[in-house]
Design an enzyme around this catalytic site. Structure first.
Site, mmCIF file in Angstrom:
data_model
loop_
_atom_site.group_PDB
_atom_site.id
_atom_site.type_symbol
_atom_site.label_atom_id
_atom_site.label_comp_id
_atom_site.label_asym_id
_atom_site.label_seq_id
_atom_site.Cartn_x
_atom_site.Cartn_y
_atom_site.Cartn_z
ATOM 1 N N HIS A 85 0.944 -1.248 -0.060
ATOM 2 C CA HIS A 85 0.263 0.275 -0.004
ATOM 3 C C HIS A 85 1.298 1.362 -0.522
ATOM 4 O O HIS A 85 0.462 2.105 0.806
ATOM 5 C CB HIS A 85 -0.877 0.048 0.921
ATOM 6 N N ASN A 157 -9.871 -3.061 2.872
ATOM 7 C CA ASN A 157 -9.869 -2.889 1.214
ATOM 8 C C ASN A 157 -11.014 -2.965 0.440
ATOM 9 O O ASN A 157 -12.168 -2.602 1.260
ATOM 10 C CB ASN A 157 -9.051 -3.869 1.075
HETATM 11 FE FE1 HDE Z 1 -2.356 -4.755 5.531
HETATM 12 N N1 HDE Z 1 -0.595 -3.989 6.514
HETATM 13 N N2 HDE Z 1 -1.899 -6.739 6.316
HETATM 14 N N3 HDE Z 1 -4.267 -5.399 5.260
HETATM 15 N N4 HDE Z 1 -3.283 -3.371 4.878
HETATM 16 C C1 HDE Z 1 -0.628 -2.877 5.985
HETATM 17 O O1 HDE Z 1 0.989 -1.422 7.474
HETATM 18 C C2 HDE Z 1 -0.484 -7.052 7.148
HETATM 19 C C3 HDE Z 1 -4.651 -7.122 5.574
HETATM 20 C C4 HDE Z 1 -4.152 -2.614 4.529
HETATM 21 O O2 HDE Z 1 -3.206 3.572 3.882
HETATM 22 C C5 HDE Z 1 0.537 -2.324 6.704
HETATM 23 O O3 HDE Z 1 1.133 0.905 7.580
HETATM 24 C C6 HDE Z 1 -0.391 -7.987 7.225
HETATM 25 C C7 HDE Z 1 -6.155 -7.287 4.290
HETATM 26 C C8 HDE Z 1 -4.369 -1.308 3.812
HETATM 27 O O4 HDE Z 1 -1.334 3.459 5.367
HETATM 28 C C9 HDE Z 1 1.306 -3.772 6.748
HETATM 29 C C10 HDE Z 1 -1.399 -8.620 6.880
HETATM 30 C C11 HDE Z 1 -5.971 -5.853 4.530
HETATM 31 C C12 HDE Z 1 -3.079 -1.029 3.989
HETATM 32 C C13 HDE Z 1 0.381 -4.222 6.467
HETATM 33 C C14 HDE Z 1 -2.250 -7.357 6.050
HETATM 34 C C15 HDE Z 1 -5.217 -5.054 4.648
HETATM 35 C C16 HDE Z 1 -2.444 -1.805 4.230
HETATM 36 C C17 HDE Z 1 2.156 -1.328 5.445
HETATM 37 C C18 HDE Z 1 -1.954 -10.471 6.949
HETATM 38 C C19 HDE Z 1 -8.018 -6.046 4.103
HETATM 39 C C20 HDE Z 1 -2.612 0.746 3.276
HETATM 40 C C21 HDE Z 1 2.548 -0.218 5.300
HETATM 41 C C22 HDE Z 1 -1.929 -10.833 8.695
HETATM 42 C C23 HDE Z 1 -8.811 -6.091 5.267
HETATM 43 C C24 HDE Z 1 -2.823 1.286 5.264
HETATM 44 C C25 HDE Z 1 1.428 -0.102 7.125
HETATM 45 C C26 HDE Z 1 -2.583 3.209 4.634
HETATM 46 C C27 HDE Z 1 -0.931 -1.412 5.139
HETATM 47 C C28 HDE Z 1 0.011 -5.974 7.078
HETATM 48 C C29 HDE Z 1 -3.839 -7.981 5.473
HETATM 49 C C30 HDE Z 1 -5.543 -3.442 3.957
HETATM 50 C C31 HDE Z 1 2.971 -4.209 6.399
HETATM 51 C C32 HDE Z 1 0.703 -8.914 8.061
HETATM 52 C C33 HDE Z 1 -6.519 -8.144 5.613
HETATM 53 C C34 HDE Z 1 -5.950 -0.418 3.441
HETATM 54 O O5 HDE Z 1 1.837 -3.264 8.162
#
Ligand code: HDE
Length: 702
Positions: A85, A157
């Site tokens: 993202h 999402n």
């Molecule tokens: Fe994320 N995800 N994610 N994700 N995610 C990040 O956090 C992560 C997942 C989502 O505009 C990171 O600050 C793991 C699902 C959005 O700043 C990080 C897992 C969904 C955004 C991270 C998931 C999301 C992130 C990268 C699996 C939908 C952007 C930078 C366990 C429900 C937020 C940050 C923004 C961002 C980890 C799965 C949505 C790396 C470990 C499922 C919208 O921490």
């Protein structure tokens, strides 16, 4: 000419000295009308344009602390981009609770009539921060509610399900989809070997792949996407009673997507298509809106479903649990500074408030520690919560102390608890509020919720295909053709044609035999044997809500119409059509061969908003081509004009053209259909929709 004090005769320099050595440059000076620049420590700077040198042509001096501070700061301006993202755009707004759900949740943010400030960041997932806005990709939809009980971050999402069921698989998914490790490309898309290698080995991703290959990943505008919390969460009432909940955002403008060819061409026409669209809409006072909806259900409902509600690869059809609208979010203010706000905003799924709770979804559970951790490496300090965009708007305080970039100055002697000095931490609310604090609820989430330590997933998680089938069956014929074509396109980019597409098509046979055949045909490969399903799929009733085409609004509101003009364009016809477009709620964008404008039939110049070469029709929802005979003759020799009409037709848009423009339409291959009209009322009506029925005539889909 000497531009700074000369070595031989150094003039006396004072802060008020504006005369020496500026040589006519538009220098920022420490006096005069312009505000005084200072160093980061407040010292006024007399010259921000010339470094301190040993002589006019001599070396720069180490002593120049003004230069060194400026370059030092610049050298460190970038912070690590988000691992996923990375590319996003944000805006401020307000959420208003519109329904009383106090029987379901005690959260203040849901008190009917309560208004809560929000910050929203939309993002693509795979591309780097400098990539493009319109790749085929999932969109992040992250909302920070600054509630009076602390920040609640709903980090979701635009698709209600996810690729994987367990957080332990996330690094593999992300490694596979991002640019390939050895070559550093592709930058922002899944159409490459490593992604499909992984996906074809991961049957649980099939449902999400159906969504990803649909037009959901090609939004026309961020203002026209749905948002989903994805996981099952819990709502908790004042007595501690809990129920399961799924969160939904529904856009006021309805759903609208582009088609693949258009999205590709948008990457060339405007890398920033989505962020510009959002910024301009807010800037122009056309505030985007979404309704917040909830699907609430209890354990009994959960137990009766053929899927596990803790499995993030599954959704709950709205036909089974209707979405209840409980609030409205309006984005009404652009950021003042992209870095300070959009880049530094840190979302944490662990930002939760009393009245909402997590479920045991193993994907959600993994996210609960990941985000806190990532912010430390991105923002460099455990004090990232003090950055204005992240700080709660309600009082906060505890005995956490110090650390890099501590900007608060905690007072008092006690920095520990309990203490008998009568100190409770800076700014903390009154002690009695502890009873109202966040409490973890226990709600059985199915059998085996707790027990032995096991590396397993619950039984129903093994069903990887039922909901993929449900999704495909819920689409219109055109949408199904888009899905089949996307699979063909993406898999056509895979070099390992022997293994990967075959494995993928073998999985698709569990979704729909016709889909699998179309994809195999498109790739010119033999239909492989069906992959063995870990658990036999069950039939689910198709759900209209899963289709974009069944949920589009025939409206010009929030849309943009490109109006092509040239010298000689009839002033009256232009006036009538532009007024009608604006009355219907759309923005008019005048396109002309020269941006200075075109001389209309009445002799007046009409300024253009964009030059034809840089304003192709993919930037618009519909186009009007308002030309005289002479203007048409001239534009017949301009490929960009012919392409303008050709792409509008190929992208299934309404084309409202003057009679005199017919030769241009003919040259562009525009054929008569319901979407090709004159410039009158019939155009306004047509422009509110797209003409998907046209597609089989203009494009060979799988
Ligand atoms: Fe994320 N995800 N994610 N994700 N995610 C990040 O956090 C992560 C997942 C989502 O505009 C990171 O600050 C793991 C699902 C959005 O700043 C990080 C897992 C969904 C955004 C991270 C998931 C999301 C992130 C990268 C699996 C939908 C952007 C930078 C366990 C429900 C937020 C940050 C923004 C961002 C980890 C799965 C949505 C790396 C470990 C499922 C919208 O921490």
């Amino acid at each position: 000419m000497t531009q700074s004090p000369s070595k031989t005769a150094p003039p006396k320099t004072t802060l008020n000295d504006t005369t020496q050595g500026h040589g006519g440059e538009t220098h920022q000076q420490a006096s005069g009308d312009a505000p005084v620049l200072t160093t980061n420590h407040g010292m006024p700077i007399s010259d921000n344009q010339n470094s301190l040198k040993s002589g006019a042509r001599g070396p720069t001096l180490l002593e120049d602390f003004v230069l060194r501070e400026k370059i030092f700061h610049f050298d460190h301006e970038r912070i690590p981009e988000r691992i996923v993202h990375a590319r996003g755009t944000g805006a401020h707004g307000v959420f208003e609770a519109t329904d009383d759900i106090s029987d379901l949740s005690k959260a203040a943010v849901f008190t009917k009539g309560e208004k809560t400030e929000v910050f929203v960041r939309f993002s693509t997932v795979a591309g780097g921060a400098g990539s493009v806005d319109t790749p085929r990709d999932v969109r992040g939809f992250a909302v920070k509610f600054y509630t009076r009980e602390g920040n609640w971050d709903l980090v979701g999402n635009n698709i209600p399900v996810f690729f994987i069921q367990d957080a332990i698989k996330f690094p593999d998914l992300v490694h596979a989809v991002k640019m390939e490790a050895d070559r550093g490309y592709p930058q922002a898309g899944s159409a490459h070997d490593t992604f499909w290698d992984w996906a074809s080995l991961m049957p649980e991703s099939t449902h999400m792949l159906m969504w990803a290959m649909s037009d959901r990943t090609l939004p026309r505008s961020l203002r026209m996407i749905e948002g989903f919390g994805v996981h099952t969460f819990k709502l908790v009432d004042a007595d501690g009673g809990a129920r399961f909940v799924k969160f939904h955002w529904k856009p006021k403008l309805g759903l609208q997507s582009t088609i693949w060819d258009e999205a590709l061409k948008l990457q060339a026409a405007d890398n920033d298509y989505h962020r510009r669209d959002l910024f301009e809409a807010i800037d122009g006072g056309d505030f985007p809106e979404w309704e917040l909806g909830i699907q609430v259900f209890d354990q009994e409902f959960a137990d009766a479903q053929p899927y596990d509600v803790l499995d993030a690869t599954k959704l709950i059809p709205e036909e089974d649990i209707p979405v209840r609208i409980i609030g409205k979010m309006t984005l009404n203010r652009n950021v003042d500074n992209f870095f300070a706000e959009t880049e530094q905003v840190a979302f944490l799924p662990t930002n939760i408030v009393p009245g909402i709770d997590f479920s045991n979804d193993p994907l959600l559970q993994g996210r609960l520690f990941s985000y806190l951790d990532t912010q430390k490496s991105r923002l460099g300090t455990t004090n990232f919560h003090q950055i204005p965009v992240n700080a709660p708007r309600c009082p906060f305080g505890n005995f956490q102390r110090d650390g890099i970039m501590q900007t608060m100055v905690p007072k008092g002697r006690a920095n520990y608890e309990p203490n008998s000095l009568g100190e409770h931490g800076e700014e903390a609310g009154p002690r009695e509020s502890a009873a109202k604090g966040f409490g973890t609820t226990n709600l059985a989430s199915g059998p085996d919720e707790q027990g032995d330590k096991l590396r397993v997933r619950a039984e129903l998680f093994a069903d990887h295909y039922s909901q993929a089938r449900l999704f495909y069956a819920s689409q219109t014929k055109n949408e199904q053709a888009h899905i089949a074509s996307s699979f063909v396109f993406e898999l056509s980019k895979v070099a390992d044609l022997d293994q990967v597409p075959t494995r993928m098509v073998a999985n698709l046979r569990n979704v729909d035999e016709d889909l699998a055949k179309r994809v195999a045909d498109g790739l010119n490969i033999e239909l492989p044997a069906k992959a063995e399903a870990a658990r036999a799929p069950v039939e689910m009733k198709p759900s209209d809500k899963l289709s974009i085409h069944k949920n589009m609004k025939a409206t010009l509101e929030g849309r943009k119409v490109g109006v092509l003009i040239a010298d000689g364009t009839d002033a009256g016809e232009l006036d009538t059509v532009t007024k009608a477009i604006e009355k219907a709620g759309a923005t008019v964008f005048i396109v002309a061969p020269k941006v200075g404008g075109a001389k209309l039939s009445n002799g007046k110049m009409r300024k253009a908003d964009g030059q034809l070469a840089g304003s192709p029709s993919q930037l618009f929802d519909a186009v009007a081509i308002v030309l005289s005979e002479d203007g048409t003759q001239m534009l017949l020799k301009e490929a960009a004009a012919v392409q303008f009409a050709m792409d509008a037709f190929g992208h299934l848009k309404a084309i409202g053209a003057s009679k005199a423009a017919k030769p241009l339409l003919d040259k562009a291959g525009v054929e008569a259909d319901a979407g090709v009209t004159g410039t009158g009322d019939d155009f306004i009506k047509a422009a509110a929709t797209r003409f998907y029925d046209r597609e089989p005539g203009v494009r060979m889909l799988a």
